[in-house]
Design a protein around this motif. Structure first.
Motif, PDB file in Angstrom:
ATOM      1  N   LEU A 123      19.324  82.428  -2.578  1.00  0.00           N
ATOM      2  CA  LEU A 123      19.242  80.971  -2.643  1.00  0.00           C
ATOM      3  C   LEU A 123      18.045  80.435  -1.856  1.00  0.00           C
ATOM      4  O   LEU A 123      17.584  79.327  -2.101  1.00  0.00           O
ATOM      5  CB  LEU A 123      20.542  80.350  -2.117  1.00  0.00           C
ATOM      6  CG  LEU A 123      21.784  80.634  -2.964  1.00  0.00           C
ATOM      7  CD1 LEU A 123      23.037  80.179  -2.238  1.00  0.00           C
ATOM      8  CD2 LEU A 123      21.681  80.000  -4.337  1.00  0.00           C
ATOM      9  N   ARG A 124      17.494  81.239  -0.945  1.00  0.00           N
ATOM     10  CA  ARG A 124      16.336  80.837  -0.137  1.00  0.00           C
ATOM     11  C   ARG A 124      15.007  81.295  -0.734  1.00  0.00           C
ATOM     12  O   ARG A 124      13.939  80.951  -0.225  1.00  0.00           O
ATOM     13  CB  ARG A 124      16.480  81.427   1.268  1.00  0.00           C
ATOM     14  CG  ARG A 124      17.715  80.925   1.974  1.00  0.00           C
ATOM     15  CD  ARG A 124      18.013  81.558   3.328  1.00  0.00           C
ATOM     16  NE  ARG A 124      16.894  82.140   4.024  1.00  0.00           N
ATOM     17  CZ  ARG A 124      16.961  83.285   4.711  1.00  0.00           C
ATOM     18  NH1 ARG A 124      18.078  83.964   4.781  1.00  0.00           N
ATOM     19  NH2 ARG A 124      15.906  83.754   5.340  1.00  0.00           N
ATOM     20  N   LEU A 125      15.048  82.104  -1.782  1.00  0.00           N
ATOM     21  CA  LEU A 125      13.817  82.708  -2.313  1.00  0.00           C
ATOM     22  C   LEU A 125      12.757  81.695  -2.723  1.00  0.00           C
ATOM     23  O   LEU A 125      11.578  81.862  -2.398  1.00  0.00           O
ATOM     24  CB  LEU A 125      14.131  83.618  -3.501  1.00  0.00           C
ATOM     25  CG  LEU A 125      14.501  85.046  -3.161  1.00  0.00           C
ATOM     26  CD1 LEU A 125      14.979  85.788  -4.400  1.00  0.00           C
ATOM     27  CD2 LEU A 125      13.333  85.761  -2.522  1.00  0.00           C
ATOM     28  N   ARG A 126      13.130  80.679  -3.447  1.00  0.00           N
ATOM     29  CA  ARG A 126      12.134  79.697  -3.922  1.00  0.00           C
ATOM     30  C   ARG A 126      11.407  79.066  -2.734  1.00  0.00           C
ATOM     31  O   ARG A 126      10.185  78.945  -2.736  1.00  0.00           O
ATOM     32  CB  ARG A 126      12.792  78.624  -4.780  1.00  0.00           C
ATOM     33  CG  ARG A 126      13.233  79.126  -6.130  1.00  0.00           C
ATOM     34  CD  ARG A 126      13.941  78.041  -6.919  1.00  0.00           C
ATOM     35  NE  ARG A 126      13.072  77.272  -7.775  1.00  0.00           N
ATOM     36  CZ  ARG A 126      12.627  77.675  -8.963  1.00  0.00           C
ATOM     37  NH1 ARG A 126      12.961  78.854  -9.415  1.00  0.00           N
ATOM     38  NH2 ARG A 126      11.861  76.901  -9.689  1.00  0.00           N
ATOM     39  N   GLU A 127      12.152  78.684  -1.720  1.00  0.00           N
ATOM     40  CA  GLU A 127      11.566  78.058  -0.535  1.00  0.00           C
ATOM     41  C   GLU A 127      10.615  79.029   0.178  1.00  0.00           C
ATOM     42  O   GLU A 127       9.507  78.653   0.566  1.00  0.00           O
ATOM     43  CB  GLU A 127      12.697  77.641   0.410  1.00  0.00           C
ATOM     44  CG  GLU A 127      12.245  77.090   1.735  1.00  0.00           C
ATOM     45  CD  GLU A 127      13.424  76.858   2.665  1.00  0.00           C
ATOM     46  OE1 GLU A 127      13.249  77.070   3.878  1.00  0.00           O
ATOM     47  OE2 GLU A 127      14.512  76.480   2.196  1.00  0.00           O
ATOM     48  N   ILE A 128      11.027  80.265   0.340  1.00  0.00           N
ATOM     49  CA  ILE A 128      10.197  81.265   1.014  1.00  0.00           C
ATOM     50  C   ILE A 128       8.910  81.503   0.222  1.00  0.00           C
ATOM     51  O   ILE A 128       7.813  81.555   0.783  1.00  0.00           O
ATOM     52  CB  ILE A 128      10.981  82.582   1.203  1.00  0.00           C
ATOM     53  CG1 ILE A 128      12.133  82.368   2.188  1.00  0.00           C
ATOM     54  CG2 ILE A 128      10.059  83.705   1.674  1.00  0.00           C
ATOM     55  CD1 ILE A 128      13.148  83.514   2.215  1.00  0.00           C
ATOM     56  N   ILE A 129       9.031  81.634  -1.087  1.00  0.00           N
ATOM     57  CA  ILE A 129       7.859  81.925  -1.916  1.00  0.00           C
ATOM     58  C   ILE A 129       6.922  80.727  -1.991  1.00  0.00           C
ATOM     59  O   ILE A 129       5.706  80.885  -1.972  1.00  0.00           O
ATOM     60  CB  ILE A 129       8.296  82.445  -3.295  1.00  0.00           C
ATOM     61  CG1 ILE A 129       8.886  83.856  -3.094  1.00  0.00           C
ATOM     62  CG2 ILE A 129       7.148  82.461  -4.282  1.00  0.00           C
ATOM     63  CD1 ILE A 129       9.560  84.435  -4.283  1.00  0.00           C
ATOM     64  N   LYS A 130       7.454  79.520  -2.034  1.00  0.00           N
ATOM     65  CA  LYS A 130       6.594  78.332  -2.031  1.00  0.00           C
ATOM     66  C   LYS A 130       5.756  78.267  -0.758  1.00  0.00           C
ATOM     67  O   LYS A 130       4.634  77.778  -0.774  1.00  0.00           O
ATOM     68  CB  LYS A 130       7.431  77.065  -2.174  1.00  0.00           C
ATOM     69  CG  LYS A 130       7.932  76.814  -3.574  1.00  0.00           C
ATOM     70  CD  LYS A 130       8.766  75.551  -3.615  1.00  0.00           C
ATOM     71  CE  LYS A 130       9.333  75.310  -4.988  1.00  0.00           C
ATOM     72  NZ  LYS A 130      10.174  74.094  -5.036  1.00  0.00           N
TER      73      LYS A 130
END
Length: 177
Positions: free
Chosen positions: A78-85
């Motif tokens: 669930l945190r992947l998008r934030e980390i990758i951005k």
């Protein structure tokens, strides 16, 4: 590709946060233009190896790589998008020198009191006109035994993307003495 949703044991898990994502990366070189990177995700970010007592309804993935849904990996994903951005301003890490998949790179998220969250990915120059690079997140999971970031070889993520787009070799930094 959209992962949609999965229903396991009467619980529905929304996987749309793993739909493809477009990020913009600004290389450090003066006057360099922003680069568009299309990011997609493997089912390994929310699954683990199958074990004998697993519920057959929790088995998913392509027939050549069946795995079992993992609530822990799902929660972390669930945190992947934030980390990758945020990766454009971060470092990417090289895998261990003896690692089988030398073309993969790593992003690491470390929170106090938690084991490192390892995000393994590969990056290629795009063959389509609307983006400059394509990033595929191969796996993402908790990795308690990982050495500290300070002991790992790294490259700025933006530099990595720029080198891939230009077709340049990605070399591990020389060993520190």
């Amino acid at each position: 590709m959209s992962w949609g949703a999965m229903r396991i044991g009467g619980v529905e898990y929304d996987l749309t946060h793993l739909d493809p994502l477009l990020i913009w990366v600004q290389p450090n070189a003066e006057g360099a233009r922003m680069l568009r990177v299309l990011v997609s995700f493997s089912h390994h970010v929310f699954t683990r190896a199958i074990q004998p007592d697993d519920d057959p309804a929790a088995v998913c993935g392509p027939s050549t790589d069946l795995r079992c849904f993992c609530p822990e990996r799902f929660g972390l994903s669930l945190r992947l998008r934030e980390i990758i951005k945020a990766a454009g301003t971060q470092k990417a890490f090289f895998p261990a020198p003896n690692h089988v998949r030398q073309r993969n790179f790593l992003l690491l998220e470390v929170e106090a009191g938690q084991p490192p969250y390892l995000i393994a990915f590969n990056l290629e120059r795009a063959t389509r006109a609307d983006v400059e690079a394509v990033m595929f997140v191969v796996s993402a999971h908790s990795r308690p035994s990982l050495p500290p970031k300070s002991q790992m070889d790294s490259i700025r993520f933006a530099t990595l993307v720029a080198k891939v787009v230009r077709g340049e070799a990605i070399n591990r930094p020389p060993k520190k003495r």
